[in-house]
Design a protein around this motif. Structure first.
Motif, PDB file in Angstrom:
ATOM      1  N   UNK A   1      -8.251  -5.646 -23.441  1.00 15.51           N
ATOM      2  CA  UNK A   1      -7.359  -4.828 -22.631  1.00 15.51           C
ATOM      3  C   UNK A   1      -7.619  -5.022 -21.149  1.00 15.51           C
ATOM      4  N   UNK A   2      -8.869  -5.270 -20.794  1.00 15.28           N
ATOM      5  CA  UNK A   2      -9.247  -5.435 -19.392  1.00 15.28           C
ATOM      6  C   UNK A   2      -8.486  -6.589 -18.750  1.00 15.28           C
ATOM      7  N   UNK A   3      -8.155  -7.588 -19.522  1.00 14.43           N
ATOM      8  CA  UNK A   3      -7.396  -8.732 -19.007  1.00 14.43           C
ATOM      9  C   UNK A   3      -6.042  -8.281 -18.459  1.00 14.43           C
ATOM     10  N   UNK A   4      -5.392  -7.356 -19.123  1.00 18.71           N
ATOM     11  CA  UNK A   4      -4.111  -6.841 -18.640  1.00 18.71           C
ATOM     12  C   UNK A   4      -4.262  -6.111 -17.319  1.00 18.71           C
ATOM     13  N   UNK A   5      -5.329  -5.330 -17.195  1.00 15.97           N
ATOM     14  CA  UNK A   5      -5.593  -4.634 -15.932  1.00 15.97           C
ATOM     15  C   UNK A   5      -5.887  -5.637 -14.828  1.00 15.97           C
ATOM     16  N   UNK A   6      -6.700  -6.633 -15.137  1.00 17.41           N
ATOM     17  CA  UNK A   6      -7.019  -7.664 -14.142  1.00 17.41           C
ATOM     18  C   UNK A   6      -5.751  -8.373 -13.660  1.00 17.41           C
ATOM     19  N   UNK A   7      -4.869  -8.727 -14.580  1.00 17.09           N
ATOM     20  CA  UNK A   7      -3.608  -9.390 -14.212  1.00 17.09           C
ATOM     21  C   UNK A   7      -2.765  -8.497 -13.308  1.00 17.09           C
ATOM     22  N   UNK A   8      -2.695  -7.210 -13.652  1.00 20.45           N
ATOM     23  CA  UNK A   8      -1.916  -6.281 -12.833  1.00 20.45           C
ATOM     24  C   UNK A   8      -2.522  -6.140 -11.436  1.00 20.45           C
ATOM     25  N   UNK A   9      -3.821  -5.968 -11.338  1.00 22.53           N
ATOM     26  CA  UNK A   9      -4.466  -5.816 -10.023  1.00 22.53           C
ATOM     27  C   UNK A   9      -4.241  -7.057  -9.173  1.00 22.53           C
ATOM     28  N   UNK A  10      -4.393  -8.238  -9.768  1.00 24.20           N
ATOM     29  CA  UNK A  10      -4.134  -9.472  -9.017  1.00 24.20           C
ATOM     30  C   UNK A  10      -2.687  -9.497  -8.510  1.00 24.20           C
ATOM     31  N   UNK A  11      -1.755  -9.065  -9.352  1.00 25.54           N
ATOM     32  CA  UNK A  11      -0.350  -9.028  -8.947  1.00 25.54           C
ATOM     33  C   UNK A  11      -0.139  -8.026  -7.813  1.00 25.54           C
ATOM     34  N   UNK A  12      -0.698  -6.839  -7.948  1.00 34.05           N
ATOM     35  CA  UNK A  12      -0.545  -5.818  -6.902  1.00 34.05           C
ATOM     36  C   UNK A  12      -1.145  -6.303  -5.587  1.00 34.05           C
TER      37      UNK A  12
ATOM     38  N   UNK B   1      14.051   0.155   0.397  1.00 40.35           N
ATOM     39  CA  UNK B   1      15.272   0.885   0.756  1.00 40.35           C
ATOM     40  C   UNK B   1      14.954   2.181   1.485  1.00 40.35           C
ATOM     41  N   UNK B   2      13.689   2.357   1.875  1.00 39.71           N
ATOM     42  CA  UNK B   2      13.312   3.529   2.659  1.00 39.71           C
ATOM     43  C   UNK B   2      12.894   4.742   1.852  1.00 39.71           C
ATOM     44  N   UNK B   3      12.628   4.554   0.580  1.00 36.93           N
ATOM     45  CA  UNK B   3      12.211   5.663  -0.285  1.00 36.93           C
ATOM     46  C   UNK B   3      10.862   5.343  -0.909  1.00 36.93           C
ATOM     47  N   UNK B   4       9.790   5.432  -0.137  1.00 37.90           N
ATOM     48  CA  UNK B   4       8.484   5.061  -0.693  1.00 37.90           C
ATOM     49  C   UNK B   4       8.080   5.967  -1.846  1.00 37.90           C
ATOM     50  N   UNK B   5       7.302   5.427  -2.752  1.00 39.72           N
ATOM     51  CA  UNK B   5       6.843   6.148  -3.927  1.00 39.72           C
ATOM     52  C   UNK B   5       5.349   5.902  -4.116  1.00 39.72           C
ATOM     53  N   UNK B   6       4.777   6.663  -5.019  1.00 40.22           N
ATOM     54  CA  UNK B   6       3.385   6.486  -5.398  1.00 40.22           C
ATOM     55  C   UNK B   6       3.361   6.095  -6.872  1.00 40.22           C
ATOM     56  N   UNK B   7       2.493   5.168  -7.201  1.00 37.80           N
ATOM     57  CA  UNK B   7       2.300   4.783  -8.598  1.00 37.80           C
ATOM     58  C   UNK B   7       0.861   5.100  -8.958  1.00 37.80           C
ATOM     59  N   UNK B   8       0.709   6.027  -9.850  1.00 32.58           N
ATOM     60  CA  UNK B   8      -0.606   6.400 -10.341  1.00 32.58           C
ATOM     61  C   UNK B   8      -0.849   5.661 -11.646  1.00 32.58           C
ATOM     62  N   UNK B   9      -2.009   5.037 -11.774  1.00 37.03           N
ATOM     63  CA  UNK B   9      -2.365   4.346 -13.002  1.00 37.03           C
ATOM     64  C   UNK B   9      -3.608   5.024 -13.569  1.00 37.03           C
ATOM     65  N   UNK B  10      -3.453   5.679 -14.709  1.00 35.81           N
ATOM     66  CA  UNK B  10      -4.579   6.365 -15.343  1.00 35.81           C
ATOM     67  C   UNK B  10      -5.414   5.382 -16.142  1.00 35.81           C
ATOM     68  N   UNK B  11      -6.718   5.357 -15.854  1.00 34.91           N
ATOM     69  CA  UNK B  11      -7.630   4.426 -16.524  1.00 34.91           C
ATOM     70  C   UNK B  11      -8.838   5.162 -17.083  1.00 34.91           C
ATOM     71  N   UNK B  12      -9.273   4.733 -18.241  1.00 35.17           N
ATOM     72  CA  UNK B  12     -10.419   5.323 -18.919  1.00 35.17           C
ATOM     73  C   UNK B  12     -11.317   4.186 -19.407  1.00 35.17           C
ATOM     74  N   UNK B  13     -12.592   4.253 -19.110  1.00 40.70           N
ATOM     75  CA  UNK B  13     -13.538   3.187 -19.483  1.00 40.70           C
ATOM     76  C   UNK B  13     -13.447   2.830 -20.963  1.00 40.70           C
ATOM     77  N   UNK B  14     -13.350   3.842 -21.811  1.00 39.64           N
ATOM     78  CA  UNK B  14     -13.369   3.607 -23.251  1.00 39.64           C
ATOM     79  C   UNK B  14     -12.104   2.922 -23.769  1.00 39.64           C
ATOM     80  N   UNK B  15     -11.054   2.905 -22.948  1.00 38.78           N
ATOM     81  CA  UNK B  15      -9.792   2.303 -23.376  1.00 38.78           C
ATOM     82  C   UNK B  15      -9.568   0.951 -22.711  1.00 38.78           C
TER      83      UNK B  15
END
Length: 190
Positions: free
Chosen positions: A147-158, A127-141
């Motif tokens: 948990x890494x599986x969820x990140x992998x699924x999200x990256x594949x989707x993105x 709609x002409x209103x670009x945004x930024x999505x910041x995803x905070x990641x920490x190795x220990x988490x």
């Protein structure tokens, strides 16, 4: 990957003397140089005080800081004599929510939340209103296998939205902002 500077100590700097914090910022820069061969270009103190941004600007060499949760897009401040870029951080699209009560319980919740956030922002962009999505990641988490599986699924989707989504580091965002959104009245000084 950009290794983001997260300060010298994980302190709440609210009541820390300005000279101590300035020395900590200097030490942080030196540790990055010693360990990685380059200085950090961004700073996220995490628990700043009223002097933190001024000290970051005075130290120089930083393209940005992320000690703000105030917006969806980067923005400029001129509080300390020259334009300084702020790339906002977030605690919502962040794996720290695995470590807090009522946070993420499993990888699927993490992935679903990130996908839903991205879908909403992409729709705003359409709609002409670009945004930024910041995803905070920490190795220990997020680095834990369950948990890494969820990140992998999200990256594949993105990545599947590559025509509408730019996956990048904060230093790349900063360079883009300097090139395309530097304050017009100061552009000739670049």
């Amino acid at each position: 990957w950009e290794i983001a500077s997260h300060g010298y100590r994980w302190w709440d700097y609210q009541n820390v003397d300005e000279n101590v914090e300035m020395e900590h910022i200097r030490r942080t820069v030196q540790i990055h140089k010693d360990m990685l061969g380059v200085r950090p270009v961004g700073m996220y103190q995490g628990k700043p005080n009223i002097n933190t941004r001024k000290l970051v600007v005075e130290e120089g060499g930083f393209l940005y800081d992320s000690d703000s949760y105030a917006d969806d897009l980067p923005y400029w401040t001129r509080e300390y004599g020259k334009p300084h870029l702020i790339i906002p951080y977030t605690l919502s699209e962040n794996d720290m929510r695995f470590a807090i009560p009522n946070g993420f319980s499993n990888a699927e919740q993490f992935s679903t939340y990130l996908k839903d956030s991205l879908d909403y922002l992409v729709e705003e962009g359409r709609r002409g209103c670009p945004k930024m999505m910041s995803v905070g990641l920490h190795c220990r988490l997020v680095g834990r296998p369950g948990r890494a599986k969820g990140l992998e699924d999200f990256i594949d989707y993105a990545k599947s939205l590559s025509d509408e989504v730019w996956i990048c580091r904060r230093d790349e965002i900063a360079k883009h902002w300097y090139k395309n959104h530097y304050p017009d009245d100061l552009r000739s000084s670049l």
